[in-house]
Design an enzyme around this catalytic site. Sequence first.
Site, short mmCIF file in Angstrom:
data_model
loop_
_atom_site.label_atom_id
_atom_site.label_comp_id
_atom_site.label_asym_id
_atom_site.label_seq_id
_atom_site.Cartn_x
_atom_site.Cartn_y
_atom_site.Cartn_z
CG ASP A 67 -2.28 0.05 1.12
OD1 ASP A 67 -2.73 0.43 0.03
OD2 ASP A 67 -2.99 -0.29 2.08
CB THR A 124 -6.27 -4.61 1.99
OG1 THR A 124 -7.53 -4.50 2.63
CG2 THR A 124 -5.77 -3.22 1.68
#
Length: 335
Positions: free
Chosen positions: A47, A129
């Site tokens: 990320d 995610t």
Amino acid sequence: MKTRPSELDCALRAVAEACSVTRRVQCDLDQIRQLTKDDRSPVTVADFAAQAIVAMRLNDELGPVSLVGEESAADLRESAAGDVTQAITEAVRHVRTAVTDDDVLDAIDLGNHDASDARYWTLDPVDGTKGFLRRGQYAVSLALIENGIVKLGVLGCTNLSADFTRAFDDPDPVGCIYYASVGDGAWYLPANDIGVTAAATNAATEISLDALRVCESVEAAHSKQDDTARIIEFLKATSKPARLDSQCKYAVVARGQADAYLRLPTRAGYVEKIWDHAAGKLVAEEAGVTVTDIFGRALDFSKGATLSANEGVVCAAPAVHGRIVEAIDALGITE
Ligand code: AMP
Ligand code: MG
């Protein structure tokens, strides 16, 4: 080959670099987990590394830009996060060999804009995610918003195959990038080579309602799967929804592999974030798909960082979009 506007070209380079770095991190998943003694840390590394890479690319090529990113470096600056910061810098070095921890932290913070400008970029560096952690689908999602209108969107679907027969939970070694700018159609490029000629991407036109092909979240907390089943039954279709994480669902409808992507509210009060939808909705619309909320209202990107005027999403080929919104109304599906 038609020349692309330089902002779009830059956005494509940024997303392609971010795809290559997130792919590397996904290969090192277990090693990063061991190093940081934290099961979720690989997605944190991916990320932040992807946000740093995109921010650096935009900043280098376009000068200072307003970027509304999902991530902020504040927590990483605390010393306890040292191992993670090092792993992020290592990941960024796959495409930018000479960067330091400080360069990376500063780049992440370029994404701290609050969506108050008339014109800004928005980024979800790793959308989905949970999909990333289960080696399923995830997306690097970058869009440009101007006066509440999504002007440009690039969706890096690193694990999505151009081959429709490949299962969504079987990560593809090449991946797909879909992109669009307003009024110019939707386009596909392989994620590992954005130098080739792009191919036009179009939504399905011949749809059999009996076999309606719907897709939805893997996570039951993100979309009410029972309501999807009720809609399918109401429409007298017999199909089972496909489940995959992230904005790859928009791409799957945009390329005619599914007829609809439904995101049905699971709880009152949840507001969708712009970075979870901006790029995906433009790619889908430019491929000929209709994108609204569950009440048939256009997604309103003029409200800052959230879609506070909307509830849920119905992204569907025009031939079935109206029928789905009618079904939602008839079944009394709301928050
Ligand atoms: P998906 O991969 O389509 O399931 O969506 C992933 C996104 O769901 C994340 O980026 C989150 O921002 C978002 N999300 C988190 N909680 C919720 C919720 N309660 N309802 C809808 N979306 C959510
Ligand atoms: Mg997201």
